[in-house]
Scaffold this motif. Structure first.
Motif, short mmCIF file in Angstrom:
data_model
loop_
_atom_site.label_atom_id
_atom_site.label_comp_id
_atom_site.label_asym_id
_atom_site.label_seq_id
_atom_site.Cartn_x
_atom_site.Cartn_y
_atom_site.Cartn_z
N TYR A 233 0.81 -1.22 0.00
CA TYR A 233 0.00 0.00 0.00
C TYR A 233 0.84 1.27 0.00
O TYR A 233 0.46 2.27 -0.60
N LEU A 234 1.97 1.27 0.71
CA LEU A 234 2.73 2.51 0.84
C LEU A 234 3.78 2.66 -0.25
O LEU A 234 3.90 3.69 -0.89
N ARG A 235 4.61 1.60 -0.44
CA ARG A 235 5.60 1.68 -1.51
C ARG A 235 4.99 1.39 -2.86
O ARG A 235 5.60 1.58 -3.90
N LYS A 236 3.76 0.89 -2.82
CA LYS A 236 3.03 0.52 -4.04
C LYS A 236 3.88 -0.40 -4.92
O LYS A 236 4.01 -0.20 -6.12
N GLU A 237 4.47 -1.39 -4.26
CA GLU A 237 5.31 -2.33 -4.99
C GLU A 237 4.90 -3.75 -4.64
O GLU A 237 4.44 -4.00 -3.53
N ARG A 238 5.11 -4.65 -5.56
CA ARG A 238 5.03 -6.07 -5.21
C ARG A 238 6.30 -6.73 -5.73
O ARG A 238 6.93 -6.23 -6.67
N PRO A 239 6.74 -7.82 -5.08
CA PRO A 239 8.03 -8.39 -5.44
C PRO A 239 8.12 -8.78 -6.91
O PRO A 239 7.20 -9.39 -7.45
N ALA A 240 9.24 -8.44 -7.52
CA ALA A 240 9.44 -8.80 -8.91
C ALA A 240 9.78 -10.29 -9.02
O ALA A 240 9.60 -10.90 -10.05
N ARG A 241 10.32 -10.83 -7.93
CA ARG A 241 10.67 -12.26 -7.97
C ARG A 241 9.77 -13.01 -6.99
O ARG A 241 9.71 -12.68 -5.80
N VAL A 242 9.07 -14.00 -7.51
CA VAL A 242 8.19 -14.82 -6.67
C VAL A 242 8.72 -16.25 -6.70
O VAL A 242 8.95 -16.80 -7.77
N ILE A 243 8.99 -16.80 -5.51
CA ILE A 243 9.53 -18.16 -5.46
C ILE A 243 8.47 -19.10 -4.91
O ILE A 243 8.00 -18.92 -3.78
N ASN A 244 8.10 -20.08 -5.70
CA ASN A 244 7.14 -21.08 -5.25
C ASN A 244 7.86 -22.11 -4.38
O ASN A 244 8.78 -22.78 -4.84
N MET A 245 7.46 -22.23 -3.12
CA MET A 245 8.17 -23.09 -2.18
C MET A 245 7.59 -24.51 -2.14
O MET A 245 7.98 -25.31 -1.28
#
Lengths: 265, 499
Positions: free
Chosen positions: B44-56
């Motif tokens: 909400y604040l940085r308005k970012e979501r991770p560019a790298r998503v690791i499926n565990m």
């Protein structure tokens, strides 16, 4: 958009029993999330607006709508934008509400409104007695709503926020399409009041009677207070629709084009 | 492999919670700053979501393990200094870079009783240290020399000393500069920054002359006082805790066995919540209990004297001194009793944390379960491993120090020619798995004993052993059987199991 089709033509696959108040959309979200994960749907170009937020509750409080939306939906999908939510901690709440309406307009209006209702028939936080011409504004919560929400605040009535910011009934009616999910026996009276009686500010869901493209999705329990003939009538609408669509498909297969066949409008 | 915006999301995983649960939830970290993120806030604040998503793949993403008592590993012994600072530092680097394969991301090098003059040097070399892709060295755990001869285990008897000048003796042995106030100690290091974390632990026997009187000052300096290698009776052990002792060193080992009339150090796990410290406000509201301040002080002094003069110290770790057949009397007998089933009176006596070596040898599984069920929140798993700890090392005879040799047989480790246990060779990840089997607790609860509990003991629960936002992104990825799949330090993958 594909979602529309899915929501409209086969809503029942998304229905499961669920607790009342504020949780109705979860199964719908779950369904949308699975579509995103299967790559059948993307929110990259979708802007979402949330319909309400408590006043004075920290944004990261476990019961805020910010938290709810992030936990149940935003964290699992691929939105590029953070979503538009009302800021219940804004210094000037009236200005915040006016700007929200302006932002909605700036994006060209709401395409699809998706929501649930309260036991008292409220849509968004438009409690009984709300003006049907209302716009986004500060709203005092009804005592029932505060009681029902107390379970989220350690059963401490005093801790439950008394006010919320909410989009108005007219804001909802301005949406091009409205889908409301109503499930469970506890919502049965509200459903009956909303569709079997006249438009009434004490059951704000009833305002949907004035909307040209509204869909109310219900389960068996939610129909408990309806007249048998009402239920039969709405079921027949579905059946007739199915028959008409089948006929249309058959005609299309035979190469016969008729613009009017298959349309309910 | 790195993320274009520096953010990583671990998804489809189970996260341990601080109450021992495991919840299905995503974890967001910032690989550049090496910290765990508040995902919602970032969104909400940085308005970012991770560019790298690791499926565990449904595995567990846990805070990295913390080993707060470890003597060495991979051939390097923290207690051996051969006059070469660089060689010693290389040894530390070696251990910290390799130990990550056991899921450990923070460790507290432990030095056993030394010749007195070596302490200032060793403790100075053991300042907090972290290198990229290596486990954090948190500081030091000095086990000895103020310990009980009769319970010395593998410690060299000629080096044991009393603290005749109380805290001053501590300063003389360890070096005054190593015992300064915690903030000064932390800031004294090279390149020390605001957020450097460090820990100092001293294991000593409170019944040894002068030790009890030093406890309060040790604690005041921000050093953890741990009771161990001791024959302290119940009242002495209790007094040590009231003075600030916060930990018990390798519970069950090098201490009297549990005697029902004088349960000694082990009995602290069952200490009544109604035991208030002397001079506490709670105490004044009760009628003077039998163990009132005057009598308790004099009887405590008497008991201390008896222990200091009395015990015929024998050489064996398993030998025991006679425990006196007295029934100790509880303080505050007239305190108010509550009527709520399932609730435990919340009074001021706080039981100490306790270390358990869960190799199945140093403590019987039944004892492990007994300790855990009596006080789960205090349980800390340790390896107490010796320098030959190395998951790939073969059984047989190995060199130790001073011409002595170890015999390694599975997870058992003896001094050559004796049946004295000389520490262990178990890895911490195995301890976690063992612990879950021994006690029947969930894997999440076992993980808590190697992560959150030790961090809590040290007051580091905002930085280590936790997944709280802002904590260091030190992580261990475990499969659902508790096997280590990969280890992350400061947001960087430091080790991954090869296929």
């Amino acid at each position: 958009m594909q979602t529309y089709q899915r929501l409209r033509t086969n809503p029942r696959q998304a229905l499961r029993p669920r607790p009342p108040y504020g949780s109705s959309p979860i199964p719908t979200y779950k369904h949308l999330i699975s579509l995103v994960q299967e790559g059948k749907l993307s929110f990259k170009n979708v802007v979402t607006f949330n319909m309400d937020e408590y006043v004075g509750l920290p944004r990261d409080h476990t019961e805020s709508y910010h938290t709810f939306m992030f936990r149940e939906f935003f964290s699992h999908i691929d939105t590029r934008l953070a979503g538009e939510l009302l800021n219940g901690n804004a210094k000037n709440l009236i200005e915040e509400c006016n700007q929200y309406e302006a932002r909605i307009k700036a994006f060209g209006g709401i395409e699809l409104f998706l929501g649930g209702i309260g036991e008292d028939g409220h849509i968004a936080f438009n409690e009984p007695g709300s003006s049907l011409a209302s716009r986004t504004r500060i709203k005092t919560l009804a005592y029932d709503t505060i009681l029902a929400n107390a379970r989220f605040f350690n059963d401490d009535i005093a801790a439950v926020p008394r006010m919320a910011l909410t989009v108005g009934v007219a804001t909802v009616l301005d949406s091009r399409e409205v889908v409301v999910v109503v499930t469970g026996q506890r919502k049965a009276l509200a459903l009956s009041k909303a569709i079997e009686e006249g438009v009434n500010h004490l059951w704000t869901l009833s305002a949907l009677q004035m909307h040209p493209w509204a869909l109310i999705v219900v389960d068996e329990d939610a129909t408990a207070e309806l007249h048998v003939k009402t239920v039969k009538y709405f079921k027949s609408i579905e059946r007739v629709q199915d028959e008409v669509e089948a006929m249309h498909a058959a005609l299309t297969a035979q190469g016969i084009e008729d613009d009017h066949v298959g349309s309910m409008e | 492999m790195s993320s274009t915006n520096g953010l990583i999301c671990f998804t489809n995983c189970l996260l341990p919670t601080e109450d021992g649960g495991l919840v299905e939830k995503d974890l967001w970290i910032d690989e550049r700053r090496g910290v765990i993120l508040d995902a919602q806030r970032t969104f909400y604040l940085r308005k970012e979501r991770p560019a790298r998503v690791i499926n565990m793949d449904g595995n567990i993403v846990s805070p990295g393990f913390m080993d707060i008592q470890i003597n060495g590993a991979y051939g390097f012994d923290f207690s051996v200094y051969e006059g070469d600072d660089e060689a010693y530092r290389e040894g530390l680097k070696l251990v910290s870079s390799k130990i990550v394969e056991t899921g450990v991301t923070s460790l507290l090098p432990t030095i056993i009783t030394q010749e007195k003059s070596l302490y200032p040097k060793l403790l100075h070399l053991l300042r907090p240290y972290s290198a990229s892709k290596s486990a954090n060295l948190l500081g030091w755990h000095a086990e000895g020399p103020f310990i009980q001869l009769a319970k010395r285990g593998a410690h060299a008897p000629q080096f044991l000393v009393p603290a005749t000048e109380r805290f001053k003796s501590f300063e003389q042995v360890y070096g005054a500069e190593n015992l300064v106030e915690k903030e000064d100690w932390l800031m004294a290091g090279d390149g020390a920054t605001e957020d450097v974390v460090g820990v100092r632990v001293i294991t000593a026997a409170p019944e040894v002359d002068g030790v009890m009187a030093a406890v309060e000052e040790v604690v005041k300096r921000g050093i953890i006082f741990s009771i161990g290698h001791s024959i302290a009776t119940t009242d002495i052990a209790t007094a040590a805790v009231q003075n600030g002792a916060r930990l018990i060193t390798h519970l069950f080992n090098a201490m009297p066995q549990l005697h029902h009339r004088d349960p000694s150090i082990i009995g602290l796990l069952g200490a009544s919540p109604h035991m208030s410290p002397p001079n506490s406000p709670a105490r004044t509201t009760f009628p003077a209990p039998p163990l009132s301040r005057a009598t308790s002080t004099s009887s405590l002094t008497k008991r201390l004297r008896e222990l200091q003069e009395g015990p015929q110290a024998t050489s064996e770790a398993f030998d025991d001194v006679q425990t006196p057949p007295q029934t100790p009397i509880l303080a505050a007998q007239d305190s108010v009793l509550h009527l709520q089933k399932g609730k435990v009176a919340d009074l001021s006596f706080e039981r100490p944390f306790y270390e358990l070596i869960v190799d199945g040898i140093h403590s019987h599984p039944n004892s492990v379960r007994l300790a855990y069920t009596s006080y789960p929140e205090g349980c800390i798993l340790i390896t107490d491993a010796m320098k030959i700890l190395d998951p790939n090392l073969k059984d047989g005879i190995h060199e130790w120090r001073d011409g002595k040799r170890f015999v390694k047989s599975g997870d058992k480790l003896y001094l050559e020619g004796t049946d004295t246990l000389a520490g262990s060779v178990v890895t911490l990840d195995k301890c976690v798995r063992n612990f879950s089997r021994f006690t029947g607790c969930s894997l999440g609860e076992a993980i808590k004993c190697a992560t959150y509990n030790p961090a809590k003991c040290f007051g580091l629960e905002n930085k280590k052993g936790t997944l709280r936002p802002g904590a260091d992104a030190d992580l261990v990825v475990l499969d659902r059987r508790g096997n280590v799949l990969s280890t992350w330090v400061k947001g960087q993958e430091a080790w991954a199991r090869g296929d």
